[in-house]
Design a protein around this motif. Sequence first.
Motif, PDB file in Angstrom:
ATOM      1  N   ILE A 154      38.769  52.395  91.145  1.00 49.03           N
ATOM      2  CA  ILE A 154      37.335  52.142  91.068  1.00 49.03           C
ATOM      3  C   ILE A 154      37.024  50.713  90.632  1.00 49.03           C
ATOM      4  O   ILE A 154      37.476  50.248  89.593  1.00 49.03           O
ATOM      5  CB  ILE A 154      36.641  53.156  90.140  1.00 49.03           C
ATOM      6  CG1 ILE A 154      36.852  54.565  90.710  1.00 49.03           C
ATOM      7  CG2 ILE A 154      35.157  52.837  90.011  1.00 49.03           C
ATOM      8  CD1 ILE A 154      36.235  55.663  89.918  1.00 49.03           C
ATOM      9  N   LEU A 155      36.213  50.045  91.470  1.00 49.91           N
ATOM     10  CA  LEU A 155      35.738  48.689  91.216  1.00 49.91           C
ATOM     11  C   LEU A 155      34.229  48.675  91.420  1.00 49.91           C
ATOM     12  O   LEU A 155      33.696  49.441  92.231  1.00 49.91           O
ATOM     13  CB  LEU A 155      36.374  47.708  92.197  1.00 49.91           C
ATOM     14  CG  LEU A 155      37.885  47.605  92.155  1.00 49.91           C
ATOM     15  CD1 LEU A 155      38.433  47.150  93.491  1.00 49.91           C
ATOM     16  CD2 LEU A 155      38.298  46.637  91.067  1.00 49.91           C
ATOM     17  N   ILE A 156      33.552  47.791  90.709  1.00 54.90           N
ATOM     18  CA  ILE A 156      32.112  47.617  90.863  1.00 54.90           C
ATOM     19  C   ILE A 156      31.854  46.137  91.109  1.00 54.90           C
ATOM     20  O   ILE A 156      32.466  45.280  90.465  1.00 54.90           O
ATOM     21  CB  ILE A 156      31.342  48.099  89.617  1.00 54.90           C
ATOM     22  CG1 ILE A 156      31.602  49.585  89.391  1.00 54.90           C
ATOM     23  CG2 ILE A 156      29.853  47.821  89.750  1.00 54.90           C
ATOM     24  CD1 ILE A 156      31.037  50.110  88.087  1.00 54.90           C
ATOM     25  N   ALA A 157      30.958  45.823  92.040  1.00 53.01           N
ATOM     26  CA  ALA A 157      30.568  44.441  92.321  1.00 53.01           C
ATOM     27  C   ALA A 157      29.052  44.359  92.328  1.00 53.01           C
ATOM     28  O   ALA A 157      28.371  45.284  92.775  1.00 53.01           O
ATOM     29  CB  ALA A 157      31.126  43.989  93.674  1.00 53.01           C
ATOM     30  N   GLY A 158      28.538  43.245  91.814  1.00 57.48           N
ATOM     31  CA  GLY A 158      27.097  43.042  91.786  1.00 57.48           C
ATOM     32  C   GLY A 158      26.733  41.675  92.319  1.00 57.48           C
ATOM     33  O   GLY A 158      27.513  40.731  92.243  1.00 57.48           O
ATOM     34  N   SER A 159      25.532  41.562  92.866  1.00 58.34           N
ATOM     35  CA  SER A 159      25.036  40.298  93.407  1.00 58.34           C
ATOM     36  C   SER A 159      23.571  40.181  93.055  1.00 58.34           C
ATOM     37  O   SER A 159      23.078  40.903  92.193  1.00 58.34           O
ATOM     38  CB  SER A 159      25.243  40.280  94.928  1.00 58.34           C
ATOM     39  OG  SER A 159      24.849  39.041  95.462  1.00 58.34           O
ATOM     40  N   LYS A 169      27.478  47.495  94.221  1.00 59.12           N
ATOM     41  CA  LYS A 169      28.287  48.332  95.094  1.00 59.12           C
ATOM     42  C   LYS A 169      29.520  48.818  94.350  1.00 59.12           C
ATOM     43  O   LYS A 169      30.032  48.145  93.463  1.00 59.12           O
ATOM     44  CB  LYS A 169      28.695  47.571  96.353  1.00 59.12           C
ATOM     45  CG  LYS A 169      27.498  47.212  97.222  1.00 59.12           C
ATOM     46  CD  LYS A 169      27.909  46.637  98.541  1.00 59.12           C
ATOM     47  CE  LYS A 169      26.685  46.343  99.395  1.00 59.12           C
ATOM     48  NZ  LYS A 169      27.076  45.856 100.718  1.00 59.12           N
ATOM     49  N   VAL A 170      30.003  49.988  94.763  1.00 57.03           N
ATOM     50  CA  VAL A 170      31.169  50.607  94.145  1.00 57.03           C
ATOM     51  C   VAL A 170      32.219  50.851  95.219  1.00 57.03           C
ATOM     52  O   VAL A 170      31.901  51.259  96.333  1.00 57.03           O
ATOM     53  CB  VAL A 170      30.790  51.950  93.476  1.00 57.03           C
ATOM     54  CG1 VAL A 170      32.018  52.650  92.919  1.00 57.03           C
ATOM     55  CG2 VAL A 170      29.754  51.737  92.390  1.00 57.03           C
TER      56      VAL A 170
END
Length: 178
Positions: A154-159, A169-170
Amino acid sequence: ATWSAKNATLPTLQLYRIASHPTTRDAVMGGAQDNGNFRKTAAGDGAWTFLTTGDGMECFYDYSNPTTMYFSTQRGSLYKSTNGGTNYSKVYSVGGAWVTPFVQHPTDPNTIYSANTDFIKSTNGGINWTTVTSGVMTDNVLAIAVSPVTPANILIAGSGDYTSNAPVKVSTNSGGSW
């Protein structure tokens, strides 16, 4: 409860990021606006050691071998030192956001992540880099987090520069899809 000033030789710098050494409480490094990256190895008001020029940004110590340090400058120029900052080399140029995300995997110290609109990683401590997913975001990714509970997946990215509706997004498959 109590704070004391430790910035006697850096009174005019703004630190974008700061990282503490995982085993030596008095060792820190930081990325400074317009002034590069610095490190400090002793407590008190002693001098900071200059590492790089540019705008210093993300930085961290390798938790498995703290003489290995990672730090960056604006737009994702990524650096690595294997001798506590005495020497360093550029390991990659991401071309990402002003403060490009740059993080180490919480259970695999050889895995390093970064991003621009694409999600990239190195599995050998920054020697080689691969694009895992293209077009994760339409704008540059501003933050990456790796789950400490299930770090293999599990990774999370934000913009979202200056917006109240920023995309987050996950990935549940190590960045393969978001």
